[in-house]
Scaffold this motif. Structure first.
Motif, PDB file in Angstrom:
ATOM      1  N   ALA A  25      95.387  13.650   4.594  1.00  0.00           N
ATOM      2  CA  ALA A  25      95.509  13.940   6.025  1.00  0.00           C
ATOM      3  C   ALA A  25      94.295  14.704   6.529  1.00  0.00           C
ATOM      4  O   ALA A  25      93.779  14.427   7.618  1.00  0.00           O
ATOM      5  N   ASN A  29      91.245  13.453   9.299  1.00  0.00           N
ATOM      6  CA  ASN A  29      90.770  14.147  10.485  1.00  0.00           C
ATOM      7  C   ASN A  29      89.303  14.543  10.395  1.00  0.00           C
ATOM      8  O   ASN A  29      88.636  14.645  11.413  1.00  0.00           O
TER       9      ASN A  29
ATOM     10  N   SER B  21     100.805  17.760   6.768  1.00  0.00           N
ATOM     11  CA  SER B  21      99.966  16.567   6.715  1.00  0.00           C
ATOM     12  C   SER B  21     100.498  15.493   7.667  1.00  0.00           C
ATOM     13  O   SER B  21      99.711  14.736   8.254  1.00  0.00           O
ATOM     14  N   MET B  24      99.117  16.392  11.026  1.00  0.00           N
ATOM     15  CA  MET B  24      97.679  16.100  11.122  1.00  0.00           C
ATOM     16  C   MET B  24      97.448  14.607  11.289  1.00  0.00           C
ATOM     17  O   MET B  24      96.589  14.165  12.062  1.00  0.00           O
ATOM     18  N   THR B  25      98.241  13.795  10.585  1.00  0.00           N
ATOM     19  CA  THR B  25      98.076  12.359  10.711  1.00  0.00           C
ATOM     20  C   THR B  25      98.492  11.878  12.097  1.00  0.00           C
ATOM     21  O   THR B  25      97.850  10.990  12.672  1.00  0.00           O
ATOM     22  N   TRP B  27      98.157  13.584  14.723  1.00  0.00           N
ATOM     23  CA  TRP B  27      97.031  13.949  15.590  1.00  0.00           C
ATOM     24  C   TRP B  27      95.973  12.857  15.568  1.00  0.00           C
ATOM     25  O   TRP B  27      95.379  12.507  16.599  1.00  0.00           O
ATOM     26  N   ARG B  28      95.734  12.272  14.396  1.00  0.00           N
ATOM     27  CA  ARG B  28      94.753  11.188  14.321  1.00  0.00           C
ATOM     28  C   ARG B  28      95.255   9.953  15.063  1.00  0.00           C
ATOM     29  O   ARG B  28      94.479   9.263  15.708  1.00  0.00           O
ATOM     30  N   PRO B  33      89.870   7.132  18.139  1.00  0.00           N
ATOM     31  CA  PRO B  33      89.209   6.473  19.267  1.00  0.00           C
ATOM     32  C   PRO B  33      89.438   4.967  19.306  1.00  0.00           C
ATOM     33  O   PRO B  33      89.492   4.393  20.386  1.00  0.00           O
ATOM     34  N   THR B  34      89.581   4.314  18.170  1.00  0.00           N
ATOM     35  CA  THR B  34      89.737   2.868  18.204  1.00  0.00           C
ATOM     36  C   THR B  34      91.094   2.476  17.626  1.00  0.00           C
ATOM     37  O   THR B  34      91.773   3.282  16.988  1.00  0.00           O
ATOM     38  N   ASP B  37      91.494   2.791  13.728  1.00  0.00           N
ATOM     39  CA  ASP B  37      91.729   4.181  13.321  1.00  0.00           C
ATOM     40  C   ASP B  37      93.210   4.510  13.377  1.00  0.00           C
ATOM     41  O   ASP B  37      93.777   5.110  12.457  1.00  0.00           O
ATOM     42  N   VAL B  39      95.657   2.400  13.259  1.00  0.00           N
ATOM     43  CA  VAL B  39      96.421   1.637  12.271  1.00  0.00           C
ATOM     44  C   VAL B  39      96.327   2.305  10.901  1.00  0.00           C
ATOM     45  O   VAL B  39      97.323   2.409  10.176  1.00  0.00           O
ATOM     46  N   VAL B  40      95.124   2.783  10.551  1.00  0.00           N
ATOM     47  CA  VAL B  40      94.972   3.501   9.274  1.00  0.00           C
ATOM     48  C   VAL B  40      95.889   4.714   9.246  1.00  0.00           C
ATOM     49  O   VAL B  40      96.590   4.976   8.259  1.00  0.00           O
ATOM     50  N   ALA B  41      95.924   5.442  10.369  1.00  0.00           N
ATOM     51  CA  ALA B  41      96.760   6.640  10.410  1.00  0.00           C
ATOM     52  C   ALA B  41      98.238   6.276  10.314  1.00  0.00           C
ATOM     53  O   ALA B  41      99.014   6.975   9.654  1.00  0.00           O
ATOM     54  N   ASP B  43      99.496   3.673   8.761  1.00  0.00           N
ATOM     55  CA  ASP B  43      99.728   3.310   7.366  1.00  0.00           C
ATOM     56  C   ASP B  43      99.933   4.561   6.524  1.00  0.00           C
ATOM     57  O   ASP B  43     100.832   4.646   5.683  1.00  0.00           O
ATOM     58  N   MET B  44      99.090   5.554   6.808  1.00  0.00           N
ATOM     59  CA  MET B  44      99.184   6.836   6.106  1.00  0.00           C
ATOM     60  C   MET B  44     100.525   7.521   6.399  1.00  0.00           C
ATOM     61  O   MET B  44     101.139   8.125   5.515  1.00  0.00           O
TER      62      MET B  44
END
Lengths: 114, 138, 157
Positions: A25, A29, B21, B24-25, B27-28, B33-34, B37, B39-41, B43-44
């Protein structure tokens, strides 16, 4: 005795899994662009959730549960790189740029040659 | 007995760490911005929720939660694959977030109005013309 | 003969995974594994099946070692106060040719320290790899070619 050992092993697995998830995480960021973020999510994130699943199997202490947890662990570890690769490929083909500090992009030249 | 205490304490600690965590994810996901990004977050996020399920399985002792975690992993994997196909098929239309979406929505709402008005052949469908226009104005 | 032994092993695994050790379940698992092995019967007739088994196991061991190492390295990189990144995409010339081997290699590359496979060229000759540290590309290429690629060729040829 063996129960205590299993409990300590579970505690270790749980803490390290959560630590890897936190690292993923933080990386999500802090890292500068999409492709480097993918490194964090696909490696540290997968290992984190996989370790937590293994902890369930170890904690239960019987074979069927452990086999299922192991199957789940393998499943996550084998699917995470596929999804990361697909997403990276899609993003690069569509043209999302690499970070400005990137030193090389040999794939870009290749795309132009086609 | 002390080993059990260590275990329950470490489960609490791990729950707190996973909460941090998770936030934080998220937040992403909000900031990213795209689209890839985000989609990755996402998935996480699936991975972190699998971790939560595993912790709950240890705390409650219901090993059935493992199957739930595996199913969630399957769904998350398929969702990420579908998102990748979507990114590929949508192409690289990406501006500042919000702006593009707004422009596309305006275009999509505005487009059918002249079509229905200018096509004289669709006489049976005259009733839809004003209705569509009214929707577009909203 | 080997097929029967294998389907018996699979039946035992089935009983272990489903968690009910009854005779019915064992017979059902046996039927299921026979069906599964019948589907892949073309692959099973390849020679040297058991000799290959050891090499596949060694590939698996290498894979888990690299996975642990890569997760650790990413974690250390992320929490270090000054991230020194030189990211980039390099082209890796493939020696393996079959689709299955390329898939396996791409997956292994993704889970190794600092590398992530992005795309494979249309003629199946080049793999594009994103690396988080592109300062010494030749060494990375050599590591992949002499580690995973050689092991894959040993295990599946």
């Amino acid at each position: 005795m063996i129960d205590g050992f299993l409990a300590l092993l579970t505690a270790f697995l749980v803490l390290s899994g959560a630590g890897f998830a936190l690292a993923a995480a933080i990386g999500l960021n802090r890292l500068p662009d999409l492709y480097t973020r993918m490194h964090a999510a696909s490696k540290a994130g997968t290992v984190g959730s996989g370790l937590l699943l293994l902890a369930v199997g170890v904690h239960a202490g019987d074979l069927p549960t452990f086999a299922r947890a192991l199957a789940g662990f393998f499943f996550f570890v084998l699917t995470a790189p596929i999804s990361a690769h697909l997403l990276a490929m899609a993003a690069h083909r569509v043209g999302y740029p690499l970070h400005a500090e990137s030193v090389r992009d040999e794939m870009k030249d290749y795309d132009k040659r086609i | 007995m002390t080993a059990q205490m260590v275990l329950s304490f470490s489960i609490w600690l791990a729950l707190v760490v996973l909460c941090v965590s998770f936030l934080m994810t998220v937040w992403r996901v909000i900031k990213g911005p795209t689209l890839p990004d985000r989609v990755v977050a996402l998935d996480m996020l699936t991975g972190i929720v699998i971790g939560f399920i595993a912790l709950i399985a240890i705390r409650t002792g219901f090993t059935l939660y493992i199957d739930i975690a595996i199913s969630l992993g399957l769904v998350g994997f398929l969702a990420t694959v579908a998102f990748a196909r979507f990114v590929l098929s949508r192409g690289g239309r990406e501006g500042p977030p919000g702006e593009t979406a707004k422009a596309e929505m305006i275009k999509a709402l505005a487009a059918p109005v002249p079509e229905t008005r200018r096509s004289p052949r669709k006489k049976p469908a005259t009733g839809t013309g004003p209705a569509v226009r009214r929707k577009a104005k909203k | 003969m080997i097929t029967y032994i294998l389907s018996l092993v699979f039946a035992v695994v089935w009983v272990a995974v489903t968690g009910s050790a009854t005779l019915h379940n064992l017979i059902f698992g046996f039927a299921l594994s026979t069906l599964a092995l019948w589907i892949v019967r073309g692959e099973m007739n390849a020679r040297g099946y058991w000799r290959r088994f050891g090499r596949i196991l060694s590939l698996l061991a290498l894979f888990f070692k690299e996975l642990a190492l890569s997760a650790w390295k990413v974690a250390v990189l992320v929490v270090s106060p000054r991230m020194d990144l030189k990211p980039g995409i390099f082209a890796f010339p493939l020696t393996v040719t079959r689709d299955f081997e390329i898939t396996l290699l791409a997956n292994l590359i993704t889970l190794t320290p600092g590398t992530l496979s992005v795309d494979v060229s249309a003629d199946r000759r080049t793999l594009f790899v994103h690396a988080i540290d592109c300062s010494d590309v030749e060494a990375t290429k050599r590591d992949i070619a002499e580690g995973f690629e050689r092991k894959i060729i040993e295990a599946f040829r």
